[in-house]
Write a protein that holds these residues in place. Structure first.
Motif, PDB file in Angstrom:
ATOM      1  N   SER A  55      -7.783   2.021  -2.339  1.00 22.78           N
ATOM      2  CA  SER A  55      -6.590   2.653  -2.906  1.00 22.78           C
ATOM      3  C   SER A  55      -7.001   3.496  -4.096  1.00 22.78           C
ATOM      4  CB  SER A  55      -5.574   1.591  -3.336  1.00 22.78           C
ATOM      5  OG  SER A  55      -4.448   2.182  -3.948  1.00 22.78           O
ATOM      6  N   ASN A  66       2.068   1.724  -3.509  1.00 19.91           N
ATOM      7  CA  ASN A  66       0.960   2.191  -4.347  1.00 19.91           C
ATOM      8  C   ASN A  66       0.652   3.661  -4.073  1.00 19.91           C
ATOM      9  OD1 ASN A  66      -1.089   1.230  -6.312  1.00 19.91           O
ATOM     10  ND2 ASN A  66      -2.495   1.937  -4.751  1.00 19.91           N
ATOM     11  N   PHE A  90      -0.560  -3.517 -12.964  1.00 21.01           N
ATOM     12  CA  PHE A  90       0.462  -3.655 -11.924  1.00 21.01           C
ATOM     13  C   PHE A  90       1.779  -4.133 -12.531  1.00 21.01           C
ATOM     14  CE2 PHE A  90      -2.431  -2.693  -8.701  1.00 21.01           C
ATOM     15  CZ  PHE A  90      -1.817  -2.772  -7.466  1.00 21.01           C
ATOM     16  N   PHE A 136       5.429  -5.515  -6.156  1.00 22.56           N
ATOM     17  CA  PHE A 136       4.335  -5.139  -7.059  1.00 22.56           C
ATOM     18  C   PHE A 136       4.185  -6.169  -8.183  1.00 22.56           C
ATOM     19  CE2 PHE A 136       2.297  -0.785  -7.646  1.00 22.56           C
ATOM     20  CZ  PHE A 136       1.982  -0.696  -6.304  1.00 22.56           C
ATOM     21  N   THR A 159       0.830  -1.208   0.000  1.00 23.33           N
ATOM     22  CA  THR A 159       0.000   0.000   0.000  1.00 23.33           C
ATOM     23  C   THR A 159       0.863   1.255   0.000  1.00 23.33           C
ATOM     24  OG1 THR A 159      -1.616  -1.261   1.297  1.00 23.33           O
ATOM     25  CG2 THR A 159      -1.959   1.100   1.144  1.00 23.33           C
ATOM     26  N   THR A 186       3.397   5.801  -5.624  1.00 27.10           N
ATOM     27  CA  THR A 186       3.303   5.804  -7.089  1.00 27.10           C
ATOM     28  C   THR A 186       2.168   6.694  -7.566  1.00 27.10           C
ATOM     29  OG1 THR A 186       4.178   3.550  -7.136  1.00 27.10           O
ATOM     30  CG2 THR A 186       3.037   4.341  -9.108  1.00 27.10           C
TER      31      THR A 186
END
Length: 833
Positions: free
Chosen positions: A389, A345, A458, A762, A342, A348
């Motif tokens: 997310s 993510n 991903f 990832f 997380t 990013t």
């Protein structure tokens, strides 16, 4: 011995064989049927000891076949002898015992129990021996298991066979008779004259195999007379499959299958086989796919908020257990694993949001929004295993919205606030009208296409981020070993300042070409601070960083994959394998960080903001609705809000359908209406504070589910651990999002984590999610000759060309989705889905 599968003592009595599927001689089954027809059958025998059982069995011979008192006494003495069990334990422990024990079995066999050695003619003990209670096999036996005993052999003083099948009225522990101290209910005895040892042995194997069959067990439990028992054996023979001689190797042992049919499914399968055309099987298979997620959670009530109220009523009784069920070490590994995923993510998407919105939303806003929205969702949602997310389609909409606001001189955050309020309103309307009922019409086609797209995103993003390292830390492609003397990097401070060599070589600069002031040397930082700039072919080149980053990336991916599969390895005890598999991601990340620290290379590290202030200093934490934009903006926001509502609904509900599949064996039910309400209300909170919008993240949520898999700890030798379901609770997700909020203050620790390691995690998550769908298996079939294709259920009932056509259409739609999301028209992505 038999524990679902058969094990033999290998030649020499040194060890048990590997578990295998028992293979019987057909003639031995016919002989067993004759023994049951002519022998003694005692059903519901009331006895409390083995001696009492033997006494009643010998006394219950049919009329005209009764044993003489002398033979009865000799048989009783024979049957009451203490059996010698094969030692079971660790190889090293057996080796030590074999070397230290002064007692040996006959003919070079393993040392037997102490009692059997010192008293070779001793009777069965009425109480279990210490060796039975300490037998490590007991850990493999599920609770509630009972033992059955089969005694066969030749006896020199008998002239005709003696057969008895006994079922006790209540299961009792028969002292030291069994290898493990278990209650016993069934006994089978077959003793006969000499010269038929092989025949007796095979009949005994047939009886033991039948007693491990679930159908025959049920018959033997419920039989009231000999005819019932014979009917059960006839049913067993009806299901028998014979392998003809010469077509297979009789000495080969069939390994246990990865999964066994339940008795109900086995009966259904045998019914299917009676239909030559297989139409019923195909229809049932299609029906199972069509109703794979049509539970009562999606039934319409016909009342406003009826589905929501039903979700709340379903989840309230489980609320306290949602926290108590998290008290397990597996949950700790899940928290650390999902937290790092997380964090990656959030960084990013936070970085991309910052680039797309002129830092109106950045990494800090991404961290705070994830922590706030995720914590509230985990506390009040219907499916707390879902991880919220930022997603790619939402990011595309944010970029388009910012561009539109900038081009028309509108305040972006205020315009976004009104869109969020309208989305929340539309979401509440959808919940009130039970629109989630439409979820039941999502097919496998849609689920797999959506899941495959997110998984590929991903994988693509992780590879793209790694390839961008070659731009940040460029490789010196022009490097030539012969020109090494000409490489250098000098600091240029202008025409009036000397040029000073900074880094480059181990040899000192030539004194004749540089003024004395340059001998002091300036570092790269000092040069830039004084307004200079670097000149030379090696100034931008950072040795080894790109190569080592790719090694970290690939090593992390491979290590995560291998350690996750370690649970099914043949090495180490089951507890160690489970522990390594649960903590696979954490062990890999810690190892990679240690290797990176030991080499000391300047690999890119995790960067986390350390101050609680907006990324863009021009904005505050609260967004006011009427500040800079005209009044009509609140009405015009309805149009983009409808698109966002479709996007949120599809993104949220498809992920919810995937997570609530029947194969995950969830016990606490779903909450489609409640989840949609939570996501809708969170739109108000995040819009009013200028934080990113959040929706269920498919890949991270699937990884969360996989990290909480429960498997049976006790399984028979050779049996694969049974999947028991998912550890359903709220604490892991809540802990993940709390750690996200605390991460702002953990920057000194997290700055040592290399980004290539997290990109490797990832990639692992994307590949794992992609392998979890049937589409991947069908793509492999496209490249596989027919004779090498696995025996899949749908291949039995659907023509292969139809399977390939279905796969091709699905891949075509997936390609169209990918192209659509990569263009300006990405806002229409949910409509395409």
């Amino acid at each position: 011995r038999w524990m679902k599968f058969e094990e033999k003592v290998e030649d020499g009595g040194r060890r048990w064989s590997t578990p295998h599927v028992p293979a019987l001689h057909l003639h031995s089954l016919f002989q067993l049927r004759m023994c049951l027809q002519e022998g003694t059958i005692l059903l519901g025998l009331d006895a409390s000891s083995f001696m009492e059982i033997i006494d009643q069995a010998l006394s219950g011979q049919p009329e005209g076949v009764g044993l003489q008192p002398e033979l009865r006494q000799r048989l009783a003495a024979l049957l009451l002898r203490q059996p010698r069990h094969q030692p079971t334990g660790a190889s090293l422990r057996q080796l030590v015992e074999h070397g230290l024990s002064p007692c040996r079995g006959r003919q070079g066999t393993r040392p037997w129990m102490a009692k059997s050695c010192s008293e070779p003619r001793a009777q069965v003990s009425e109480t279990p021996l210490e060796e039975q209670l300490r037998n490590p096999l007991q850990k493999k036996i599920p609770r509630g298991t009972e033992a059955a005993h089969v005694a066969v052999g030749e006896v020199e003083f008998l002239e005709q066979p003696f057969t008895a099948f006994i079922r006790l009225r209540r299961a009792v522990v028969l002292g030291s008779l069994a290898e493990v101290a278990l209650p016993s209910r069934f006994l089978f005895i077959l003793l006969g004259p000499q010269a038929k040892v092989k025949a007796y042995h095979e009949v005994g194997r047939a009886m033991a195999t039948m007693l491990t069959d679930e159908h025959f067990q049920r018959v033997a439990w419920q039989a009231e007379c000999q005819e019932d028992l014979m009917a059960g054996m006839e049913a067993f023979l009806d299901e028998l499959t014979v392998l003809p001689p010469g077509k297979w190797n009789h000495s080969a042992r069939i390994p246990p299958p990865s999964c066994l049919l339940s008795p109900h499914r086995r009966t259904t399968a045998s019914d299917w086989q009676s239909h030559s055309n297989g139409d019923m099987a195909a229809a049932a298979y299609r029906a199972s796919l069509r109703h794979s997620h049509s539970g009562d959670e999606l039934e319409r009530t016909g009342r406003l908020f009826g589905g929501l109220l039903r979700d709340i009523q379903r989840k309230v009784p489980w609320y306290s257990s949602d926290f108590s069920d998290a008290l397990h070490p597996q949950c700790l590994s899940a928290v650390l694993y999902i937290y790092l995923a997380t964090v990656t993510n959030a960084i990013t998407f936070g970085g991309m949001l910052g680039d797309a919105t002129a830092n109106m939303q950045g990494v800090l806003e991404s961290f705070l929004g994830t922590a706030l929205a995720g914590s509230i969702f985990c506390l009040f949602s219907g499916q707390p295993l879902t991880i919220l997310s930022s997603t790619g389609p939402v990011l595309v909409f944010e970029r388009l919205l910012f561009s539109f606001s900038h081009d028309h001189n509108l305040d972006y955050l205020e315009f976004r606030l009104w869109i969020g309020l309208w989305v929340a309103f539309f979401g509440v309307v959808l919940v009130a009208t039970e629109a989630s009922h439409l979820v039941r019409y999502f097919s496998r086609f849609t689920e797999e296409g959506f899941c495959a797209l997110i998984s590929l995103i991903f994988i693509y993003d992780s590879l793209k981020k790694m390839l961008s390292l070659a731009d940040t830390f460029p490789i010196n492609w022009q490097f030539r070993l012969d020109n090494i003397t000409s490489y250098g990097c000098i600091c240029n401070l202008g025409w009036h300042r000397p040029k000073v060599p900074v880094c480059a070589t181990s040899s000192p600069p030539a004194l004749s070409s540089q003024p004395p002031a340059a001998l002091a040397g300036l570092s790269r930082t000092q040069c830039l601070d004084q307004g200079g700039h670097l000149l030379g072919t090696s100034c931008q080149y950072v040795p080894d960083v790109t190569l080592f980053s790719f090694l970290l990336f690939g090593g992390t991916f491979l290590s995560c994959t291998v350690l996750k599969l370690f649970r099914s390895s043949r090495y180490f005890p089951a507890g160690v394998r489970a522990l390594v598999s649960d903590f696979a991601a954490i062990l890999t990340i810690l190892t990679s960080c240690a290797v990176d620290a030991a080499l000391g290379l300047e690999t890119p590290k995790l960067l986390i903001p350390s101050e609680l202030k907006p990324t863009n200093p021009e904005r505050g934490w609260i967004i006011l609705p009427f500040r800079a934009n005209p009044w009509w903006v609140c009405l015009a926001s309805v149009v983009p809000a409808i698109l966002v509502t479709i996007l949120i609904f599809m993104d949220q509900q498809i992920t919810a359908v995937i997570l609530n599949r029947r194969e995950y064996k969830l016990q606490k039910g779903a909450g489609f209406h409640l989840d949609l309400l939570c996501v809708s209300l969170l739109m108000v909170v995040t819009s009013a504070t200028g934080l990113p919008w959040y929706v269920s993240a498919t890949v991270i949520s699937l990884a969360h589910m996989e990290s909480l898999r429960k498997e049976s700890m006790s399984s028979a030798p050779g049996e694969h651990p049974e999947f028991l379901g998912i550890r359903e609770q709220r604490l892991t997700g809540l802990a993940v999002f709390i750690l996200m909020g605390v991460s702002v203050f953990m920057a000194p620790i997290l700055k040592h984590v290399p980004m290539p390691v997290l990109y490797g995690v990832f990639l692992h998550m994307g590949v794992a999610a992609l392998n979890s769908i049937q589409l991947t298996d069908r793509v492999r079939l496209l490249l596989m000759p027919a004779k090498h294709q696995p025996d899949l259920a749908y291949l039995r009932h659907v023509p292969l060309h139809k399977v390939h056509l279905f796969t091709f259409i699905q891949l075509l739609c997936l390609a169209l989705l990918w192209v659509l999301k990569s263009t300006v028209a990405a806002i229409l992505f949910p409509v395409m889905v």
